[in-house]
Design an enzyme around this catalytic site. Structure first.
Site, PDB file in Angstrom:
ATOM      1  N   HIS A 246       0.720  -1.644  -0.096  1.00 51.24           N
ATOM      2  CA  HIS A 246      -0.183   0.041   0.180  1.00 51.24           C
ATOM      3  C   HIS A 246       0.934   1.183  -0.288  1.00 51.24           C
ATOM      4  O   HIS A 246       1.805   1.474   0.697  1.00 51.24           O
ATOM      5  CB  HIS A 246      -1.017  -0.325   0.971  1.00 51.24           C
ATOM      6  CG  HIS A 246      -2.261   0.991   0.687  1.00 51.24           C
ATOM      7  ND1 HIS A 246      -2.487   2.144   0.988  1.00 51.24           N
ATOM      8  CD2 HIS A 246      -4.081   0.862   0.564  1.00 51.24           C
ATOM      9  CE1 HIS A 246      -2.844   3.067   1.263  1.00 51.24           C
ATOM     10  NE2 HIS A 246      -3.871   2.096   0.636  1.00 51.24           N
ATOM     11  N   GLU A 304      -7.684  -5.361  -0.596  1.00 49.37           N
ATOM     12  CA  GLU A 304      -8.051  -6.256  -1.773  1.00 49.37           C
ATOM     13  C   GLU A 304      -8.013  -7.888  -1.200  1.00 49.37           C
ATOM     14  O   GLU A 304      -9.024  -8.456  -1.640  1.00 49.37           O
ATOM     15  CB  GLU A 304      -7.763  -5.665  -3.043  1.00 49.37           C
ATOM     16  CG  GLU A 304      -7.647  -4.588  -3.376  1.00 49.37           C
ATOM     17  CD  GLU A 304      -8.998  -4.238  -3.378  1.00 49.37           C
ATOM     18  OE1 GLU A 304     -10.013  -4.988  -3.690  1.00 49.37           O
ATOM     19  OE2 GLU A 304      -8.772  -3.645  -4.391  1.00 49.37           O
TER      20      GLU A 304
HETATM   21  N1  COA Z   1       4.218  -7.507  -4.314  1.00 53.22           N
HETATM   22  C1  COA Z   1       5.322  -6.853  -4.831  1.00 53.22           C
HETATM   23  N2  COA Z   1       6.376  -6.621  -4.236  1.00 53.22           N
HETATM   24  C2  COA Z   1       5.812  -5.068  -4.062  1.00 53.22           C
HETATM   25  C3  COA Z   1       4.318  -5.494  -3.621  1.00 53.22           C
HETATM   26  C4  COA Z   1       3.522  -6.157  -4.313  1.00 53.22           C
HETATM   27  N3  COA Z   1       2.597  -6.751  -4.051  1.00 53.22           N
HETATM   28  N4  COA Z   1       4.032  -4.118  -3.488  1.00 53.22           N
HETATM   29  C5  COA Z   1       4.957  -2.935  -3.695  1.00 53.22           C
HETATM   30  N5  COA Z   1       5.636  -3.847  -3.982  1.00 53.22           N
HETATM   31  C6  COA Z   1       8.022  -3.768  -4.534  1.00 53.22           C
HETATM   32  C7  COA Z   1       7.931  -2.994  -5.298  1.00 53.22           C
HETATM   33  O1  COA Z   1       7.650  -3.986  -6.525  1.00 53.22           O
HETATM   34  C8  COA Z   1       9.018  -1.973  -5.422  1.00 53.22           C
HETATM   35  O2  COA Z   1      10.311  -2.952  -5.067  1.00 53.22           O
HETATM   36  P1  COA Z   1      11.646  -2.229  -5.935  1.00 53.22           P
HETATM   37  O3  COA Z   1      11.487  -1.038  -4.620  1.00 53.22           O
HETATM   38  O4  COA Z   1      12.053  -3.392  -5.340  1.00 53.22           O
HETATM   39  O5  COA Z   1      11.115  -1.494  -7.376  1.00 53.22           O
HETATM   40  C9  COA Z   1       8.355  -1.657  -4.106  1.00 53.22           C
HETATM   41  O6  COA Z   1       7.719  -2.333  -2.735  1.00 53.22           O
HETATM   42  C10 COA Z   1       7.750  -0.527  -3.590  1.00 53.22           C
HETATM   43  O7  COA Z   1       6.461  -0.084  -4.730  1.00 53.22           O
HETATM   44  P2  COA Z   1       5.994   0.842  -5.153  1.00 53.22           P
HETATM   45  O8  COA Z   1       5.548   0.784  -6.909  1.00 53.22           O
HETATM   46  O9  COA Z   1       7.011   1.888  -5.704  1.00 53.22           O
HETATM   47  O10 COA Z   1       4.886   1.233  -4.042  1.00 53.22           O
HETATM   48  P3  COA Z   1       3.871   2.527  -3.792  1.00 53.22           P
HETATM   49  O11 COA Z   1       3.534   2.667  -2.910  1.00 53.22           O
HETATM   50  O12 COA Z   1       3.823   3.001  -5.721  1.00 53.22           O
HETATM   51  O13 COA Z   1       2.723   0.584  -4.342  1.00 53.22           O
HETATM   52  C11 COA Z   1       0.215  -0.322  -4.631  1.00 53.22           C
HETATM   53  C12 COA Z   1       1.803   0.705  -3.884  1.00 53.22           C
HETATM   54  C13 COA Z   1      -0.621  -0.892  -4.178  1.00 53.22           C
HETATM   55  C14 COA Z   1       0.864  -0.222  -6.099  1.00 53.22           C
HETATM   56  C15 COA Z   1       1.798  -1.474  -4.960  1.00 53.22           C
HETATM   57  O14 COA Z   1       1.771  -2.109  -3.223  1.00 53.22           O
HETATM   58  C16 COA Z   1       0.782  -3.222  -5.370  1.00 53.22           C
HETATM   59  O15 COA Z   1       1.446  -3.014  -6.502  1.00 53.22           O
HETATM   60  N6  COA Z   1       0.208  -3.919  -4.646  1.00 53.22           N
HETATM   61  C17 COA Z   1      -0.151  -4.974  -5.602  1.00 53.22           C
HETATM   62  C18 COA Z   1      -2.071  -3.942  -6.644  1.00 53.22           C
HETATM   63  C19 COA Z   1      -2.720  -4.244  -5.065  1.00 53.22           C
HETATM   64  O16 COA Z   1      -3.388  -5.341  -4.279  1.00 53.22           O
HETATM   65  N7  COA Z   1      -3.348  -3.177  -5.372  1.00 53.22           N
HETATM   66  C20 COA Z   1      -4.985  -2.729  -4.057  1.00 53.22           C
HETATM   67  C21 COA Z   1      -3.870  -1.542  -3.414  1.00 53.22           C
HETATM   68  S1  COA Z   1      -5.076  -1.447  -2.265  1.00 53.22           S
END
Ligand code: COA
Length: 362
Positions: A246, A304
């Protein structure tokens, strides 16, 4: 510059607060556990809209008006639905909602809030070759959504479970879809235009599109038989594990626990109970795999993961999970749109130009 606007405060709101370090969600002065399972969705709609409409009635009258709004969506829109039914169901619902008047009244607001709960069951039935079922204006909102889906009055336990879900996801700070809604509302476009922006943003798998893929993941891991191996391979391919991580929460998403408790209550020794037991094992394995793969970041279970289990138990197909999310979040969007409009200020940030510079003509 903040890529992704991390830590940027882009609005002041009385509607909700997300405490990402403490793992708390506050909705208009109430902690989530005070509301979920205790307040009906119609009461929470009233809570969110309070102060944003001069003619907002009390709780009982609002529930009646919401029932009428379901009828006011069903009657004019159902004839158009057979045209939309061949689209994937989220786009079909969004296209149906685009037909609602782009107004500013409480009636307009309640129709928008009612629409996902009416259009989703109707579209699912049309997809199965069945006739849509008209709303029962006197029924409770969540119970009526299930009745329109299945054709029979749901058990009180199931109706309460769906109602608790709608309350749990009704608002959540300045998430991507709420921000999109506020940007459009700031132009003084109508409520339908603003809500369509929220619907667009919610669709993506990084936001509201995640719970369908959670079901696909659980099925794939069950078939594979090796949860840790399957999850590690996914991360090695650079993919994300759906239902985890998140932007704001660095601890467990408090909504995940609320929804897990609801699924547990529904569960028992039947299929839902077995699914829950399996999902809990996958969750623990995923948290361990994520801890090892991304040691510098705290990636926890998000809303989710258990949304997927709850909506599966309620009888919704995975393709419609994001529609049901919208049926809850739409109340927050409408309240944010109204709140944004009261400031009267257009949201218009800057971009920094990094493209080629034109030759200067002497
Ligand atoms: N699975 C694997 N790796 C994950 C992850 C996940 N669910 N969520 C974050 N990461 C990792 C990223 O790959 C990244 O790694 P890196 O630094 O080695 O490249 C790091 O954590 C930071 O990710 P980032 O995209 O900058 O974080 P964010 O704050 O933008 O991410 C989400 C938030 C929700 C977009 C992300 O956690 C995600 O894609 N989750 C899966 C989708 C999901 O469940 N969405 C519903 C949200 S309520």
């Amino acid at each position: 510059m903040a890529n992704g606007l991390d830590d940027v405060v882009a609005a002041e709101t009385v509607l909700s607060d997300v405490d990402g370090l403490g793992g708390h969600l506050t909705i208009r002065g109430h902690a989530l556990p005070e509301l979920a399972g205790r307040w009906r969705y119609a009461q929470v709609i009233r809570l969110l809209l309070d102060g944003f409409f001069d003619d907002l009635p009390g709780d009982d009258e609002l529930a009646v008006r919401l029932g009428e709004a379901r009828m006011e969506v069903f009657e004019p829109l159902t004839p158009s639905l057979s045209l939309l039914a061949p689209l994937e169901i989220y786009s079909a619902m969004r296209a149906g909602m685009a037909l609602l008047p782009d107004g500013e009244t409480l009636t307009d607001a309640l129709r928008l809030i009612a629409a996902p709960a009416v259009l989703t069951p109707a579209l699912l039935r049309l997809e199965r070759g069945e006739q849509p079922i008209a709303p029962d204006a006197k029924a409770d909102h969540a119970a009526d959504m299930l009745r329109m889906l299945k054709g029979s009055v749901p058990s009180p336990a199931l109706a309460t479970a769906l109602d608790t879900y709608l309350v749990t996801v009704c608002d959540h700070g300045l998430n991507a879809s709420t921000f999109a809604t506020r940007v459009v509302a700031s132009t003084q476009a109508g409520l339908t235009s603003a809500i369509l922006a929220g619907l667009g943003a919610l669709k993506g798998p990084l936001h509201g599109g995640a719970p369908g893929p959670v079901i696909e993941m659980l099925d794939a891991i069950e078939a594979d038989g090796n949860a840790a191996g399957w999850l590690r391979a996914k991360i090695a391919r650079g993919e994300r594990i759906m239902g985890f991580g998140h932007r704001i929460y660095r601890v467990r998403d408090p909504r995940a626990d609320v929804l897990k408790a609801v699924v547990r209550q529904l569960g028992g020794a039947g299929a839902t109970g077995r699914r829950l037991a399996f999902a809990e094992k996958v969750e623990q394995t995923a948290l361990e795999v994520l801890r090892q793969a991304k040691p510098s970041r705290s990636i926890q279970t998000n809303v989710e993961f258990y949304t997927a289990l709850l909506l599966e138990a309620a009888g919704f197909p995975a393709e419609a999970f994001t529609n049901v999310f919208a049926a809850g979040r739409v109340a927050g969007w409408v309240a944010h749109a109204r709140e944004q409009q009261t400031t009267g200020r257009l949201i218009r940030p800057l971009s920094r130009y990094v493209g080629p510079v034109p030759d200067l003509v002497a």
